[in-house]
Design a protein around this motif. Structure first.
Motif, PDB file in Angstrom:
ATOM      1  N   ILE A  28       0.886  -1.084  -0.408  1.00 50.35           N
ATOM      2  CA  ILE A  28      -0.128   0.102   0.328  1.00 50.35           C
ATOM      3  C   ILE A  28       0.166   1.310  -0.098  1.00 50.35           C
ATOM      4  CG2 ILE A  28      -1.779   1.108   1.027  1.00 50.35           C
ATOM      5  CD1 ILE A  28      -2.824  -1.309   2.970  1.00 50.35           C
ATOM      6  N   ALA A  29       0.471   1.992  -1.500  1.00 51.41           N
ATOM      7  CA  ALA A  29       1.461   2.816  -1.074  1.00 51.41           C
ATOM      8  C   ALA A  29       0.212   4.214  -1.125  1.00 51.41           C
ATOM      9  CB  ALA A  29       1.859   3.619  -2.366  1.00 51.41           C
ATOM     10  N   LEU A  30       0.331   5.791   0.066  1.00 47.45           N
ATOM     11  CA  LEU A  30       0.423   6.912  -0.079  1.00 47.45           C
ATOM     12  C   LEU A  30       0.705   8.166  -0.462  1.00 47.45           C
ATOM     13  CD1 LEU A  30      -2.861   7.706   0.650  1.00 47.45           C
ATOM     14  CD2 LEU A  30      -2.159   8.001   2.876  1.00 47.45           C
ATOM     15  N   GLU A  31       1.105   8.566  -1.190  1.00 51.03           N
ATOM     16  CA  GLU A  31       1.492   9.710  -1.956  1.00 51.03           C
ATOM     17  C   GLU A  31       1.377  11.449  -1.836  1.00 51.03           C
ATOM     18  OE1 GLU A  31       5.334  10.405  -5.427  1.00 51.03           O
ATOM     19  OE2 GLU A  31       4.952   8.835  -4.435  1.00 51.03           O
ATOM     20  N   GLY A  32       1.879  12.377  -1.064  1.00 53.86           N
ATOM     21  CA  GLY A  32       0.991  13.959  -1.348  1.00 53.86           C
ATOM     22  C   GLY A  32       1.837  14.106  -2.601  1.00 53.86           C
ATOM     23  N   TYR A  33       1.083  15.140  -3.107  1.00 52.51           N
ATOM     24  CA  TYR A  33       1.929  15.752  -4.663  1.00 52.51           C
ATOM     25  C   TYR A  33       1.201  17.006  -4.582  1.00 52.51           C
ATOM     26  CZ  TYR A  33      -3.170  14.775  -6.790  1.00 52.51           C
ATOM     27  OH  TYR A  33      -4.151  15.107  -6.439  1.00 52.51           O
ATOM     28  N   GLY A  34       2.178  18.136  -5.677  1.00 55.57           N
ATOM     29  CA  GLY A  34       1.799  19.316  -5.210  1.00 55.57           C
ATOM     30  C   GLY A  34      -0.059  18.856  -6.466  1.00 55.57           C
ATOM     31  N   THR A  35       0.207  19.201  -7.457  1.00 52.72           N
ATOM     32  CA  THR A  35      -1.629  19.166  -8.369  1.00 52.72           C
ATOM     33  C   THR A  35      -0.720  18.033  -8.825  1.00 52.72           C
ATOM     34  OG1 THR A  35       0.569  20.498 -10.578  1.00 52.72           O
ATOM     35  CG2 THR A  35      -0.670  21.918  -9.131  1.00 52.72           C
ATOM     36  N   THR A  36      -0.413  17.287  -9.797  1.00 52.88           N
ATOM     37  CA  THR A  36      -0.159  15.848 -10.424  1.00 52.88           C
ATOM     38  C   THR A  36       0.602  14.661  -9.069  1.00 52.88           C
ATOM     39  OG1 THR A  36      -0.377  16.951 -12.045  1.00 52.88           O
ATOM     40  CG2 THR A  36       0.186  14.343 -12.694  1.00 52.88           C
ATOM     41  N   TYR A  37      -0.476  13.838  -9.257  1.00 56.56           N
ATOM     42  CA  TYR A  37       0.486  12.753  -8.150  1.00 56.56           C
ATOM     43  C   TYR A  37       1.867  12.414  -9.016  1.00 56.56           C
ATOM     44  CZ  TYR A  37       1.850   7.889  -7.025  1.00 56.56           C
ATOM     45  OH  TYR A  37       1.827   6.467  -6.170  1.00 56.56           O
ATOM     46  N   GLY A  38       3.193  12.176  -8.256  1.00 55.86           N
ATOM     47  CA  GLY A  38       4.482  12.139  -8.764  1.00 55.86           C
ATOM     48  C   GLY A  38       5.672  13.266  -8.800  1.00 55.86           C
ATOM     49  N   ASP A  39       4.655  14.435  -9.307  1.00 56.08           N
ATOM     50  CA  ASP A  39       5.586  16.121  -9.172  1.00 56.08           C
ATOM     51  C   ASP A  39       6.306  16.131  -8.268  1.00 56.08           C
ATOM     52  OD1 ASP A  39       3.519  16.705  -6.912  1.00 56.08           O
ATOM     53  OD2 ASP A  39       2.453  18.043  -8.800  1.00 56.08           O
ATOM     54  N   GLY A  40       6.825  15.586  -6.620  1.00 59.63           N
ATOM     55  CA  GLY A  40       7.278  15.717  -5.614  1.00 59.63           C
ATOM     56  C   GLY A  40       6.444  16.799  -5.031  1.00 59.63           C
ATOM     57  N   GLY A  41       5.123  17.055  -5.074  1.00 63.44           N
ATOM     58  CA  GLY A  41       5.029  18.354  -4.626  1.00 63.44           C
ATOM     59  C   GLY A  41       4.330  17.999  -2.930  1.00 63.44           C
ATOM     60  N   VAL A  42       4.423  18.685  -1.642  1.00 67.86           N
ATOM     61  CA  VAL A  42       4.554  17.660  -0.318  1.00 67.86           C
ATOM     62  C   VAL A  42       2.336  18.060  -0.181  1.00 67.86           C
ATOM     63  CG1 VAL A  42       4.467  17.522   1.658  1.00 67.86           C
ATOM     64  CG2 VAL A  42       6.164  18.592   0.116  1.00 67.86           C
ATOM     65  N   ALA A  43       2.000  17.282   0.701  1.00 65.93           N
ATOM     66  CA  ALA A  43       0.214  17.232   0.787  1.00 65.93           C
ATOM     67  C   ALA A  43       0.187  17.531   2.150  1.00 65.93           C
ATOM     68  CB  ALA A  43      -0.696  16.272   0.707  1.00 65.93           C
ATOM     69  N   VAL A  44       0.176  18.658   2.624  1.00 64.30           N
ATOM     70  CA  VAL A  44       0.350  19.377   4.480  1.00 64.30           C
ATOM     71  C   VAL A  44      -1.463  18.367   4.913  1.00 64.30           C
ATOM     72  CG1 VAL A  44       0.323  20.879   5.690  1.00 64.30           C
ATOM     73  CG2 VAL A  44       1.368  20.901   3.584  1.00 64.30           C
ATOM     74  N   ILE A  45      -1.123  18.208   6.134  1.00 65.13           N
ATOM     75  CA  ILE A  45      -2.422  17.413   6.977  1.00 65.13           C
ATOM     76  C   ILE A  45      -1.999  17.928   8.174  1.00 65.13           C
ATOM     77  CG2 ILE A  45      -3.296  15.735   8.485  1.00 65.13           C
ATOM     78  CD1 ILE A  45      -3.569  15.586   5.212  1.00 65.13           C
ATOM     79  N   ASP A  46      -3.251  19.318   8.290  1.00 72.48           N
ATOM     80  CA  ASP A  46      -2.787  20.544   9.404  1.00 72.48           C
ATOM     81  C   ASP A  46      -4.141  19.944  10.721  1.00 72.48           C
ATOM     82  OD1 ASP A  46      -2.730  22.894  10.708  1.00 72.48           O
ATOM     83  OD2 ASP A  46      -2.168  23.813   9.638  1.00 72.48           O
ATOM     84  N   GLY A  47      -3.676  19.579  11.959  1.00 69.68           N
ATOM     85  CA  GLY A  47      -4.221  19.702  12.728  1.00 69.68           C
ATOM     86  C   GLY A  47      -5.241  20.470  13.406  1.00 69.68           C
ATOM     87  N   GLY A  48      -3.898  21.830  13.185  1.00 76.93           N
ATOM     88  CA  GLY A  48      -5.167  23.429  13.916  1.00 76.93           C
ATOM     89  C   GLY A  48      -4.706  23.207  15.287  1.00 76.93           C
ATOM     90  N   THR A  49      -4.632  24.389  16.189  1.00 76.27           N
ATOM     91  CA  THR A  49      -3.768  24.281  17.452  1.00 76.27           C
ATOM     92  C   THR A  49      -5.264  24.904  18.842  1.00 76.27           C
ATOM     93  OG1 THR A  49      -3.499  26.587  16.807  1.00 76.27           O
ATOM     94  CG2 THR A  49      -1.657  25.154  16.718  1.00 76.27           C
ATOM     95  N   THR A  50      -5.968  24.239  18.225  1.00 73.27           N
ATOM     96  CA  THR A  50      -7.508  24.353  19.172  1.00 73.27           C
ATOM     97  C   THR A  50      -7.833  22.945  20.448  1.00 73.27           C
ATOM     98  OG1 THR A  50      -9.055  24.463  17.786  1.00 73.27           O
ATOM     99  CG2 THR A  50      -8.149  26.302  18.607  1.00 73.27           C
TER     100      THR A  50
END
Length: 305
Positions: free
Chosen positions: A1-23
């Motif tokens: 199983i592979a899960l990969e973040g990207y910018g605009t197109t899968y495989g472009d080396g971009g990073v997906a940001v998962i921000d859970g907040g500070t409250t």
């Protein structure tokens, strides 16, 4: 199983940001379990509440491969790992904001075999990498800076191989508690401005550590305690830098590119070749993590978002 973040197109080396907040109460941002191969790549997990000590990411499955993942600003450990894990170009900073003992950037409390390559650990409360129950920890080309412990282990029979790593401005570079009896080999590493000890083992029962071709700061860049006698460290080819200098461009601001002549091409790197007529393979690595660029080449560094 592979899960990969990207910018605009899968495989472009971009990073997906998962921000859970500070409250609110802290919570785990991402959890993986099971017994299948797992690959996680190109993510930045950050913020997971304002109170409590929940971990950022928990990966309890075996055979995990983690590439280019950053964890920052979480209440508990950055990542808690399962067994047989491999991490490449990962970054951990400002983890364990709850200031919980034995928490830090990476916690291998459930792991038996962990390899770190080109990873960066800095400004984590308590420790960068924690090997509480890990039986084998391998770290190559990694940076540990600005935290209480660079590497902390309390594992029985923990075996550590640490090569071409930088330990800068930690209270302790490598810290092993009195239950850690496994073999330790440290090669081509920098220990600079670790305020209390570069390496320490708290047990008075002697066990052999081996440190080969490691370099140490002096003057204002030296640690006060150096290498504790309990490590019983066999030191081979140690180097002491000139007073008050570091081997890097700007470590206080995270630039660990090597620019000091005394560190360049100074690592032990000759292969052992004894077959008749089978000679000539020689390597000249720098001492440290971010190898300097040769003429016409480029330097590989860890990039943070």
């Amino acid at each position: 199983i592979a899960l990969e973040g990207y910018g605009t197109t899968y495989g472009d080396g971009g990073v997906a940001v998962i921000d859970g907040g500070t409250t609110g109460a802290s919570y785990i941002l991402f959890t993986v379990s099971g017994s299948r191969w797992w690959r996680l790549a190109n993510f930045h997990f950050k913020n997971n509440g304002a109170t409590g000590s929940a971990n950022g990411v928990v990966i309890s499955s075996v055979n995990s491969q983690i590439n280019c993942v950053t964890v920052s600003n979480v209440r508990g450990n950055g990542i808690v790992l399962g067994t047989l894990s491999r991490l490449y170009r990962c970054s951990f900073f400002e983890c364990n904001q709850s200031n919980t003992a034995a928490f830090g950037g990476l916690n291998t409390s459930s792991a038996s075999n962990v390899v770190l390559l080109n990873c960066m650990f800095h400004h984590n409360t308590f420790a960068g990498a924690i090997g509480d129950n890990v039986s084998v920890l391998t770290a190559v080309n990694c940076v540990f800076s600005d935290q209480t412990y660079g590497i902390y282990t309390s594992s029985n029979n923990a075996s550590m191989m640490i090569a071409n790593c930088d330990f800068y401005n930690n209270t302790y570079g490598i810290y092993a508690t009195n239950s850690a009896y496994g073999p330790v080999q440290i090669i081509n590493c920098n220990f600079v401005k670790n305020t209390t000890n570069d390496c320490i083992r708290t047990s008075s029962t002697r066990y052999l550590w081996q440190m080969i071709n490691c370099a140490f700061g002096s003057g204002t860049m030296a640690s006060s305690g150096g290498i504790s006698s309990n490590c019983n460290a066999e030191q081979i080819g140690s180097i002491t830098y000139a007073a008050n200098v570091t081997p890097w461009v700007d470590p206080a601001n995270g630039d660990f590119r090597i620019n000091l002549a005394a560190a360049k091409a100074a690592g032990i790197g000759a292969f052992t070749q004894r077959k008749s007529g089978y000679t000539g393979t020689i390597a000249y690595p720098d001492i440290g993590a971010a190898q300097s660029a040769a003429s016409g080449g480029s330097t590989l560094i860890v990039i943070e978002d």
